[in-house]
Design a protein around this motif. Structure first.
Motif, PDB file in Angstrom:
ATOM      1  N   VAL A 140     -28.830 -52.322  13.344  1.00 17.36           N
ATOM      2  CA  VAL A 140     -27.673 -52.026  14.301  1.00 17.36           C
ATOM      3  C   VAL A 140     -26.710 -51.972  14.000  1.00 17.36           C
ATOM      4  O   VAL A 140     -25.933 -52.687  13.017  1.00 17.36           O
ATOM      5  N   VAL A 141     -25.969 -50.825  14.635  1.00 16.34           N
ATOM      6  CA  VAL A 141     -24.187 -51.567  13.720  1.00 16.34           C
ATOM      7  C   VAL A 141     -23.576 -50.086  14.450  1.00 16.34           C
ATOM      8  O   VAL A 141     -24.015 -48.995  15.924  1.00 16.34           O
ATOM      9  N   THR A 142     -22.843 -51.012  15.227  1.00 17.97           N
ATOM     10  CA  THR A 142     -21.379 -50.286  15.919  1.00 17.97           C
ATOM     11  C   THR A 142     -20.103 -48.604  15.167  1.00 17.97           C
ATOM     12  O   THR A 142     -19.649 -49.495  14.144  1.00 17.97           O
ATOM     13  N   LEU A 143     -20.759 -47.854  16.231  1.00 16.59           N
ATOM     14  CA  LEU A 143     -20.287 -46.706  15.153  1.00 16.59           C
ATOM     15  C   LEU A 143     -18.283 -46.253  15.610  1.00 16.59           C
ATOM     16  O   LEU A 143     -18.010 -47.193  16.751  1.00 16.59           O
ATOM     17  N   SER A 144     -17.760 -45.699  15.051  1.00 18.04           N
ATOM     18  CA  SER A 144     -15.808 -44.947  14.948  1.00 18.04           C
ATOM     19  C   SER A 144     -16.531 -45.109  16.520  1.00 18.04           C
ATOM     20  O   SER A 144     -15.017 -45.618  16.968  1.00 18.04           O
ATOM     21  N   ASP A 145     -16.676 -44.378  17.369  1.00 19.22           N
ATOM     22  CA  ASP A 145     -16.747 -43.913  18.721  1.00 19.22           C
ATOM     23  C   ASP A 145     -17.166 -45.308  19.594  1.00 19.22           C
ATOM     24  O   ASP A 145     -16.917 -44.808  20.888  1.00 19.22           O
ATOM     25  N   GLY A 146     -17.686 -46.583  19.232  1.00 20.70           N
ATOM     26  CA  GLY A 146     -18.464 -47.436  20.325  1.00 20.70           C
ATOM     27  C   GLY A 146     -19.387 -47.368  20.767  1.00 20.70           C
ATOM     28  O   GLY A 146     -20.205 -48.521  21.371  1.00 20.70           O
TER      29      GLY A 146
ATOM     30  N   TYR B 130     -26.870 -46.761  22.392  1.00 25.58           N
ATOM     31  CA  TYR B 130     -26.419 -46.962  23.359  1.00 25.58           C
ATOM     32  C   TYR B 130     -24.550 -46.832  23.743  1.00 25.58           C
ATOM     33  O   TYR B 130     -24.352 -47.361  22.442  1.00 25.58           O
ATOM     34  N   ASN B 131     -25.098 -46.096  24.811  1.00 22.62           N
ATOM     35  CA  ASN B 131     -22.950 -46.187  25.407  1.00 22.62           C
ATOM     36  C   ASN B 131     -22.786 -47.633  26.201  1.00 22.62           C
ATOM     37  O   ASN B 131     -23.460 -47.575  27.817  1.00 22.62           O
ATOM     38  N   PHE B 132     -21.386 -48.424  25.900  1.00 25.81           N
ATOM     39  CA  PHE B 132     -22.003 -49.007  26.624  1.00 25.81           C
ATOM     40  C   PHE B 132     -20.796 -49.053  27.836  1.00 25.81           C
ATOM     41  O   PHE B 132     -20.738 -49.297  28.083  1.00 25.81           O
ATOM     42  N   ARG B 133     -20.241 -48.010  27.830  1.00 28.00           N
ATOM     43  CA  ARG B 133     -19.065 -47.386  28.513  1.00 28.00           C
ATOM     44  C   ARG B 133     -19.995 -46.899  29.797  1.00 28.00           C
ATOM     45  O   ARG B 133     -18.877 -47.343  30.808  1.00 28.00           O
ATOM     46  N   THR B 134     -20.485 -46.310  29.941  1.00 30.44           N
ATOM     47  CA  THR B 134     -21.620 -45.590  30.518  1.00 30.44           C
ATOM     48  C   THR B 134     -23.276 -46.593  30.986  1.00 30.44           C
ATOM     49  O   THR B 134     -24.000 -46.233  31.749  1.00 30.44           O
ATOM     50  N   ASN B 135     -23.596 -47.327  30.261  1.00 31.78           N
ATOM     51  CA  ASN B 135     -24.646 -48.061  30.278  1.00 31.78           C
ATOM     52  C   ASN B 135     -26.038 -47.135  30.044  1.00 31.78           C
ATOM     53  O   ASN B 135     -26.977 -47.119  31.046  1.00 31.78           O
TER      54      ASN B 135
ATOM     55  N   SER C 136     -15.736 -52.608  20.788  1.00 29.32           N
ATOM     56  CA  SER C 136     -14.286 -53.565  20.716  1.00 29.32           C
ATOM     57  C   SER C 136     -13.367 -53.956  21.494  1.00 29.32           C
ATOM     58  O   SER C 136     -12.737 -54.683  21.749  1.00 29.32           O
ATOM     59  N   ASP C 137     -13.984 -54.352  22.992  1.00 30.99           N
ATOM     60  CA  ASP C 137     -13.248 -55.363  24.235  1.00 30.99           C
ATOM     61  C   ASP C 137     -14.645 -56.782  23.763  1.00 30.99           C
ATOM     62  O   ASP C 137     -14.654 -57.174  24.689  1.00 30.99           O
ATOM     63  N   THR C 138     -14.696 -56.890  22.239  1.00 34.71           N
ATOM     64  CA  THR C 138     -15.275 -58.174  22.042  1.00 34.71           C
ATOM     65  C   THR C 138     -16.288 -58.971  22.563  1.00 34.71           C
ATOM     66  O   THR C 138     -17.379 -59.328  22.384  1.00 34.71           O
ATOM     67  N   ARG C 139     -17.588 -57.583  22.680  1.00 38.72           N
ATOM     68  CA  ARG C 139     -18.827 -58.216  23.542  1.00 38.72           C
ATOM     69  C   ARG C 139     -19.580 -58.103  22.653  1.00 38.72           C
ATOM     70  O   ARG C 139     -20.085 -56.904  21.454  1.00 38.72           O
ATOM     71  N   VAL C 140     -20.782 -58.989  22.629  1.00 36.62           N
ATOM     72  CA  VAL C 140     -21.439 -58.651  21.511  1.00 36.62           C
ATOM     73  C   VAL C 140     -23.279 -58.694  22.841  1.00 36.62           C
ATOM     74  O   VAL C 140     -23.120 -59.005  23.371  1.00 36.62           O
TER      75      VAL C 140
END
Length: 109
Positions: A75-81, A101-106, A30-34
């Protein structure tokens, strides 16, 4: 990395990965990181490294490696990020391993 502007439908050259890869998966948050998941740096082998690109700044940033190195992942991004990485091919053959993978907590689960 090449980037498509969805409004102009024009392609542009983006940042370069530290190592070329084939057979990788990608997801956008959601923050446009690829995020670039797995793949193979050569004709055989599977990568565990996971960098992400910030298209706005051109930065490539490494994050926690995947627990299961693989190429050809789904690979897919889930609704919770979180990013879901499904199956693929490891050095031992086809795998059915699913990891998130949780990008908020790495972190990976």
């Amino acid at each position: 990395v090449e980037l498509l502007d969805p409004f102009s439908l024009m392609w542009s050259i983006g940042p370069s990965l530290a190592e070329g890869r084939m057979r990788l998966g990608a997801a956008i948050t959601s923050d446009t990181r690829v995020y670039f998941m797995g793949g193979a740096p050569r004709a055989s082998g599977a990568a565990s490294a996971v960098p992400y690109a910030m298209p706005t700044s051109g930065a490539i940033v490494p994050v926690a490696p995947m627990p299961t190195p693989r190429s050809w992942p789904g690979v897919v991004t889930l609704s919770d990020g979180r990013i879901l990485v499904i199956g693929g091919t490891t050095d031992a053959g086809v795998t059915s391993v699913v990891e998130t993978y949780n990008f908020r907590t790495n972190t990976w689960r």
